[in-house]
Scaffold this motif. Structure first.
Motif, PDB file in Angstrom:
ATOM      1  N   LEU A 152      48.315  40.413  46.647  1.00 50.94           N
ATOM      2  CA  LEU A 152      46.917  40.074  46.381  1.00 50.94           C
ATOM      3  C   LEU A 152      45.969  41.014  47.119  1.00 50.94           C
ATOM      4  CD1 LEU A 152      46.817  36.157  46.557  1.00 50.94           C
ATOM      5  CD2 LEU A 152      46.327  37.555  44.559  1.00 50.94           C
ATOM      6  N   ASP A 153      46.237  41.209  48.411  1.00 47.50           N
ATOM      7  CA  ASP A 153      45.357  42.056  49.217  1.00 47.50           C
ATOM      8  C   ASP A 153      45.387  43.511  48.744  1.00 47.50           C
ATOM      9  OD1 ASP A 153      44.537  39.932  50.780  1.00 47.50           O
ATOM     10  OD2 ASP A 153      46.090  40.236  52.294  1.00 47.50           O
ATOM     11  N   HIS A 179      45.662  40.535  31.237  1.00 43.00           N
ATOM     12  CA  HIS A 179      45.587  41.978  31.445  1.00 43.00           C
ATOM     13  C   HIS A 179      44.441  42.598  30.641  1.00 43.00           C
ATOM     14  CE1 HIS A 179      49.985  42.578  33.013  1.00 43.00           C
ATOM     15  NE2 HIS A 179      49.172  42.045  33.902  1.00 43.00           N
ATOM     16  N   LEU A 180      44.240  42.137  29.438  1.00 42.42           N
ATOM     17  CA  LEU A 180      43.120  42.638  28.636  1.00 42.42           C
ATOM     18  C   LEU A 180      41.787  42.293  29.302  1.00 42.42           C
ATOM     19  CD1 LEU A 180      44.330  41.838  25.000  1.00 42.42           C
ATOM     20  CD2 LEU A 180      44.040  44.107  26.023  1.00 42.42           C
ATOM     21  N   ASP A 181      41.670  41.074  29.799  1.00 41.00           N
ATOM     22  CA  ASP A 181      40.446  40.667  30.490  1.00 41.00           C
ATOM     23  C   ASP A 181      40.219  41.505  31.750  1.00 41.00           C
ATOM     24  OD1 ASP A 181      40.004  38.743  28.570  1.00 41.00           O
ATOM     25  OD2 ASP A 181      40.835  37.089  29.764  1.00 41.00           O
ATOM     26  N   LEU A 182      41.326  41.818  32.456  1.00 45.81           N
ATOM     27  CA  LEU A 182      41.226  42.628  33.666  1.00 45.81           C
ATOM     28  C   LEU A 182      40.704  44.029  33.362  1.00 45.81           C
ATOM     29  CD1 LEU A 182      44.397  41.845  35.833  1.00 45.81           C
ATOM     30  CD2 LEU A 182      42.025  41.892  36.635  1.00 45.81           C
ATOM     31  N   ILE A 183      41.216  44.624  32.303  1.00 41.78           N
ATOM     32  CA  ILE A 183      40.771  45.967  31.928  1.00 41.78           C
ATOM     33  C   ILE A 183      39.264  45.980  31.729  1.00 41.78           C
ATOM     34  CG2 ILE A 183      40.877  47.776  30.162  1.00 41.78           C
ATOM     35  CD1 ILE A 183      43.797  46.897  29.645  1.00 41.78           C
ATOM     36  N   GLU A 184      38.765  45.000  31.002  1.00 43.80           N
ATOM     37  CA  GLU A 184      37.334  44.951  30.720  1.00 43.80           C
ATOM     38  C   GLU A 184      36.523  44.699  31.987  1.00 43.80           C
ATOM     39  OE1 GLU A 184      33.950  45.317  28.369  1.00 43.80           O
ATOM     40  OE2 GLU A 184      36.043  45.891  28.079  1.00 43.80           O
ATOM     41  N   ALA A 191      32.529  44.987  41.215  1.00 39.84           N
ATOM     42  CA  ALA A 191      33.818  44.921  41.894  1.00 39.84           C
ATOM     43  C   ALA A 191      34.184  43.486  42.269  1.00 39.84           C
ATOM     44  CB  ALA A 191      33.792  45.803  43.140  1.00 39.84           C
ATOM     45  N   GLU A 192      33.199  42.700  42.698  1.00 34.64           N
ATOM     46  CA  GLU A 192      33.482  41.327  43.142  1.00 34.64           C
ATOM     47  C   GLU A 192      34.069  40.496  41.999  1.00 34.64           C
ATOM     48  OE1 GLU A 192      30.687  42.942  43.579  1.00 34.64           O
ATOM     49  OE2 GLU A 192      30.649  43.240  45.758  1.00 34.64           O
ATOM     50  N   LYS A 193      33.521  40.654  40.814  1.00 35.63           N
ATOM     51  CA  LYS A 193      34.020  39.906  39.660  1.00 35.63           C
ATOM     52  C   LYS A 193      35.427  40.348  39.298  1.00 35.63           C
ATOM     53  CE  LYS A 193      33.159  39.052  34.738  1.00 35.63           C
ATOM     54  NZ  LYS A 193      32.272  39.341  33.583  1.00 35.63           N
ATOM     55  N   ALA A 194      35.670  41.664  39.308  1.00 35.38           N
ATOM     56  CA  ALA A 194      36.989  42.182  38.960  1.00 35.38           C
ATOM     57  C   ALA A 194      38.027  41.760  39.994  1.00 35.38           C
ATOM     58  CB  ALA A 194      36.930  43.703  38.842  1.00 35.38           C
ATOM     59  N   GLU A 249      42.875  35.674  40.640  1.00 33.86           N
ATOM     60  CA  GLU A 249      43.189  34.548  39.746  1.00 33.86           C
ATOM     61  C   GLU A 249      44.425  34.853  38.905  1.00 33.86           C
ATOM     62  OE1 GLU A 249      41.041  31.941  36.173  1.00 33.86           O
ATOM     63  OE2 GLU A 249      39.894  33.446  37.290  1.00 33.86           O
ATOM     64  N   HIS A 250      44.517  36.076  38.417  1.00 27.94           N
ATOM     65  CA  HIS A 250      45.662  36.474  37.590  1.00 27.94           C
ATOM     66  C   HIS A 250      46.961  36.418  38.383  1.00 27.94           C
ATOM     67  CE1 HIS A 250      48.412  38.787  35.169  1.00 27.94           C
ATOM     68  NE2 HIS A 250      48.372  39.818  35.996  1.00 27.94           N
ATOM     69  N   LEU A 251      46.983  37.016  39.575  1.00 31.63           N
ATOM     70  CA  LEU A 251      48.220  37.051  40.347  1.00 31.63           C
ATOM     71  C   LEU A 251      48.625  35.664  40.839  1.00 31.63           C
ATOM     72  CD1 LEU A 251      47.760  40.359  42.388  1.00 31.63           C
ATOM     73  CD2 LEU A 251      49.184  39.966  40.364  1.00 31.63           C
ATOM     74  N   GLU A 252      47.658  34.837  41.177  1.00 31.73           N
ATOM     75  CA  GLU A 252      47.988  33.463  41.569  1.00 31.73           C
ATOM     76  C   GLU A 252      48.557  32.684  40.385  1.00 31.73           C
ATOM     77  OE1 GLU A 252      44.399  31.957  43.294  1.00 31.73           O
ATOM     78  OE2 GLU A 252      44.949  32.660  45.319  1.00 31.73           O
TER      79      GLU A 252
END
Length: 234
Positions: free
Chosen positions: A92-93, A183-188, A195-198, A204-207
């Motif tokens: 995560l970090d 992954h698609l959402d992450l790319i966008e 940066a904070e939103k990404a 959230e994805h990795l958890e």
């Protein structure tokens, strides 16, 4: 002198090739925690000396993917559940740092590269789960590579493969559709920022990956190493 350099380079390439093949076999669940990795069998399968096979196993041991036991017996590492959670916490970090460096800077060409991996994930979603895990790992490694930061790339790559090993130890079958969508959402999110939103989306994805997968021991038994590694030695 030139010949010695070429020989050293050749040996290094062969060690790297074996490491790449074994990492892939581990993350695709062809090799499972506890599977034995005899030097002579590896040497025969990959057409190299036992010394080169030993060097490859030493490299993988340094990465935490292989355990070296007494009398030169090597096995695929078996992480504890606590190890698995620690690996995901460290991941995560590290991946938050990746996102922080890429947010708002992702080029159209890079976005296309990432989407090509996601397309492959989508195509593999009804096949063996190991292929989906490998492609998902390649997505995250590719993101790290796009930072151009060698140290960050190295550690993200290593932690992603160790996470794959943890999935092999404690994972359960699950649909990869969620990962594809995430992954698609992450790319966008990375492409547009901020940066904070990404970063929040990556966390959230990795958890979600951890909660979907790290639930139980696989209980699988070791299989014949020569047969397992045949596709990876080509």
């Amino acid at each position: 002198m030139a010949g010695e350099k070429r020989s050293a380079r050749s040996e290094g390439d062969r060690v790297a090739g074996i490491c790449t093949a074994l990492r892939r076999a581990i993350i695709e669940r062809a090799l499972l925690p506890g599977d034995r990795l005899p030097e002579d069998s590896l040497g025969e399968r990959f057409g190299v000396s036992r010394t080169i096979a030993r060097h490859a196993l030493g490299q993988l041991a340094a990465e935490g993917l292989v355990d070296l036991r007494r009398n030169r017996i090597a096995v695929v590492a078996t992480p504890s559940f606590e190890d698995a959670r620690d690996i995901f916490d460290i991941r995560l970090d590290l991946e938050r740092q990746v996102v922080r460096r890429l947010a708002g800077k992702l080029t159209d060409a890079q976005a296309r590269q990432l989407k090509a991996v996601v397309d492959a994930e989508h195509g593999a979603r009804h096949g063996p789960e190991g292929a989906s895990i490998r492609l998902a790992t390649e997505f995250h490694v590719l993101l790290a590579e796009m930072t151009g930061k060698p140290i960050l790339i190295r550690y993200v790559t290593e932690i992603c493969y160790r996470a794959g090993l943890s999935l092999a130890a404690f994972g359960r079958p699950h649909s990869s559709d969620c990962a594809v969508s995430e992954h698609l959402d992450l790319i966008e999110a990375i492409r547009t920022g901020p940066a904070e939103k990404a970063e929040a989306m990556m966390v959230e994805h990795l958890e979600a990956v951890a909660s979907r997968a790290l639930l139980q021991s696989s209980g699988a038994k070791p299989r014949d190493l020569m047969d397992i590694l045949a596709p990876y030695a080509e």
